[in-house]
Design an enzyme around this catalytic site. Structure first.
Site, PDB file in Angstrom:
ATOM      1  N   HIS A 129       0.886  -1.180   0.000  1.00 25.53           N
ATOM      2  CA  HIS A 129       0.000   0.000   0.000  1.00 25.53           C
ATOM      3  C   HIS A 129       0.919   1.224   0.000  1.00 25.53           C
ATOM      4  CE1 HIS A 129      -2.788   2.943   1.811  1.00 25.53           C
ATOM      5  NE2 HIS A 129      -3.786   2.118   1.559  1.00 25.53           N
ATOM      6  N   ASP A 179       3.254  -4.034   8.142  1.00 21.52           N
ATOM      7  CA  ASP A 179       2.004  -3.293   7.995  1.00 21.52           C
ATOM      8  C   ASP A 179       0.868  -4.301   8.194  1.00 21.52           C
ATOM      9  OD1 ASP A 179      -0.309  -2.125   7.104  1.00 21.52           O
ATOM     10  OD2 ASP A 179       0.484  -1.487   5.158  1.00 21.52           O
ATOM     11  N   GLN A 217      -4.413  -4.985   7.179  1.00 22.11           N
ATOM     12  CA  GLN A 217      -5.426  -5.947   6.732  1.00 22.11           C
ATOM     13  C   GLN A 217      -5.408  -7.225   7.558  1.00 22.11           C
ATOM     14  OE1 GLN A 217      -7.792  -5.443   4.475  1.00 22.11           O
ATOM     15  NE2 GLN A 217      -7.062  -3.487   3.708  1.00 22.11           N
ATOM     16  N   LYS A 226     -10.463  -0.484  10.557  1.00 22.12           N
ATOM     17  CA  LYS A 226     -10.718  -1.739   9.812  1.00 22.12           C
ATOM     18  C   LYS A 226     -11.100  -2.879  10.766  1.00 22.12           C
ATOM     19  CE  LYS A 226      -7.338  -0.449   6.285  1.00 22.12           C
ATOM     20  NZ  LYS A 226      -8.012   0.040   5.082  1.00 22.12           N
ATOM     21  N   CYS A 256      -4.777   2.410  -3.581  1.00 24.07           N
ATOM     22  CA  CYS A 256      -3.531   2.948  -3.001  1.00 24.07           C
ATOM     23  C   CYS A 256      -2.360   1.998  -3.233  1.00 24.07           C
ATOM     24  CB  CYS A 256      -3.673   3.254  -1.512  1.00 24.07           C
ATOM     25  SG  CYS A 256      -4.880   4.517  -1.155  1.00 24.07           S
TER      26      CYS A 256
HETATM   27  C1  PLP Z   1      -2.395  -2.760   3.705  1.00 22.30           C
HETATM   28  C2  PLP Z   1      -2.769  -1.369   4.112  1.00 22.30           C
HETATM   29  N1  PLP Z   1      -1.840  -0.560   4.631  1.00 22.30           N
HETATM   30  C3  PLP Z   1      -2.127   0.683   5.013  1.00 22.30           C
HETATM   31  C4  PLP Z   1      -3.393   1.202   4.890  1.00 22.30           C
HETATM   32  C5  PLP Z   1      -3.655   2.618   5.330  1.00 22.30           C
HETATM   33  O1  PLP Z   1      -4.534   2.647   6.421  1.00 22.30           O
HETATM   34  P1  PLP Z   1      -4.909   4.060   7.093  1.00 22.30           P
HETATM   35  O2  PLP Z   1      -5.533   4.868   5.995  1.00 22.30           O
HETATM   36  O3  PLP Z   1      -5.863   3.708   8.174  1.00 22.30           O
HETATM   37  O4  PLP Z   1      -3.647   4.652   7.580  1.00 22.30           O
HETATM   38  C6  PLP Z   1      -4.401   0.408   4.340  1.00 22.30           C
HETATM   39  C7  PLP Z   1      -5.759   0.958   4.146  1.00 22.30           C
HETATM   40  O5  PLP Z   1      -6.444   0.664   3.213  1.00 22.30           O
HETATM   41  C8  PLP Z   1      -4.083  -0.918   3.955  1.00 22.30           C
HETATM   42  O6  PLP Z   1      -5.014  -1.710   3.430  1.00 22.30           O
END
Ligand code: PLP
Length: 416
Positions: free
Chosen positions: A129, A207, A210, A233, A374
């Site tokens: 992401h 990260d 998910q 989430k 993203c």
């Molecule tokens: C794998 C992953 N990393 C990071 C994020 C970013 O999350 P946030 O917008 O809550 O910082 C997301 C959100 O869709 C994600 O799916």
């Protein structure tokens, strides 16, 4: 069945009882929400906990002695303990931030700023992401370091042999990887990545945005140096994320944001910093949100816990993969088997733009996301400009997957 067998049997999710707790399902339109990967809907106990705390026990934290301040302190501190325990961490290694995006930026701008230098290497994957890509890319640019990418194969997996090749240079300072990909669904072998990286004296940032909502996660057992995730989430509120940092690393990390609450002594021309996690929590924290996220952790436990969530979502994902395979001209990206992936399916439909597909699905009250999610470089790497993503959660039923398939058939009819 004996009592012992009954108490050790994995809990199963009672989806009907779970669905009864979500106000959005009381709407008259019959919404089919297949967008939990973007943000999960909130169950009533989480909303109630925030309403009760915000209405009756609220004050700023760690600065007052009156009744409400004391109750707010207790609520906030207890929330941190609950959130930490939910993923096998400890309160002293659990920093409350705004989002996983902020968590990763914090690591890049504190640990990264002091530990990554010219000629060093940072390894990430092609499936990241933007939140786990851009901060490392920018750090590498600032420091004159090199950013290396683990490639994604035709089934959306990385090759640990390539990781070993990168680590062999002896210059890798950090490996940053998604626990579960938000596009491919790939579940990465994080414990093994940590083991190999540590053997090469590289740190690991995971990260978990998910992963935490979808499966049991024990950050201590995984051994990652930094593990970030995001509250919204996990059926919790927006505006709160979590960063777990191994205690021995915290001491050497300079502050991220500066201001109130993160200091030891402030004079007109110099300041010394608080120790531990407090150094990284400048200003008023997301107090009500922390209580809401703790309520979300408790609520997930109350419906059977992360193992039951995983079993339900794996079964839904397997069903979705079977049904999507029936749709002519549809290609799902990522690993073919549900057991190797998280609870989401991103796909391309021959001749149809994902935004058109999402539009037709929306007319049928089927909520999905279309675009690059993203993850623009990933779409470039797999040679598909954009995808439609259906992502699942604790409320998802087979009937909702059938509704998705019917709406896809309609999209096909309209555009062909
Ligand atoms: C794998 C992953 N990393 C990071 C994020 C970013 O999350 P946030 O917008 O809550 O910082 C997301 C959100 O869709 C994600 O799916």
């Amino acid at each position: 069945m004996s009592d012992v067998a009954a108490s050790t049997a994995p809990a199963t999710l009672d989806v009907t009882a779970v669905r009864a707790q979500f106000p959005y399902l009381e709407r008259p339109e019959g919404i089919v929400y297949l967008d939990s990967g973007a943000s999960a809907q909130k169950p009533r106990p989480v909303l109630d906990a925030m309403y009760d705390f915000g209405g009756s026990h609220y004050a700023n934290v760690h600065r007052g002695v009156h009744r409400l301040a004391v109750e707010a302190d207790r609520g906030y501190d207890a929330a941190r303990a609950t959130i930490a325990a939910f993923v096998g961490s400890t309160p002293k290694e659990t920093i409350v931030v705004k989002s996983v995006t902020e968590a990763i930026n914090l690591v890049a701008q504190t640990w990264g700023a002091t530990n990554v230098g010219e000629g060093d290497e940072i390894v990430i994957t092609q499936m990241e992401h933007h939140a786990n890509l851009v901060p490392w890319q920018q750090l590498a640019i600032r420091k004159g370091a090199t950013l290396r990418y683990l490639e994604v194969d035709g089934e959306g997996r990385i090759d640990l042999g390539q990781l070993d090749g990168f680590l062999a240079s002896g210059r890798v300072k950090l490996v940053a990887v998604a626990h579960v990909s938000n596009v491919l669904g790939t579940r990465n072998p994080v414990a093994e990545i940590v083991r190999r990286s540590h053997a090469a004296r590289a740190r690991v940032m995971v990260d978990g945005a998910q992963a935490v909502p979808q499966e049991p996660v024990d950050v201590t057992a995984l051994g990652a140096d930094f593990y970030g995730w995001t509250g919204h989430k996990l059926y919790g509120p927006t505006g709160i994320g979590v960063l777990h940092v191994r205690r021995d690393l915290l001491a050497d990390m300079p502050p991220f944001l500066t201001g109130g609450d993160m200091i030891n002594i402030v004079d007109f021309h110099e300041t010394s910093w608080a120790g531990g996690i407090q150094r990284f929590e400048a200003g008023t924290p997301p107090i009500v949100e922390a209580v809401g996220l703790a309520a979300a952790c408790d609520w997930v436990d109350s419906i059977g816990g992360p193992a039951a969530v995983l079993a339900h979502e794996e079964s839904i994902t397997a069903y979705a993969l079977r049904r999507l395979a029936e749709v002519e001209g549809l290609r799902v990206v990522g690993p073919p088997e549900a057991r190797d992936r998280g609870a989401l399916t991103s796909f391309a439909l021959d001749g149809l733009h994902p935004h058109d597909v999402a539009e037709i699905l929306a007319r049928n009250e089927v909520c999905v996301r279309a675009g690059q999610h993203c993850a623009e470089p990933l779409h470039r790497a797999i040679g598909i400009p954009a995808t439609t993503r259906a992502s699942f959660g604790v409320t998802t039923t087979r009937e909702e997957i059938d509704a998705l398939i019917d709406a896809l058939a309609e999209a096909r009819r309209i555009f062909s």
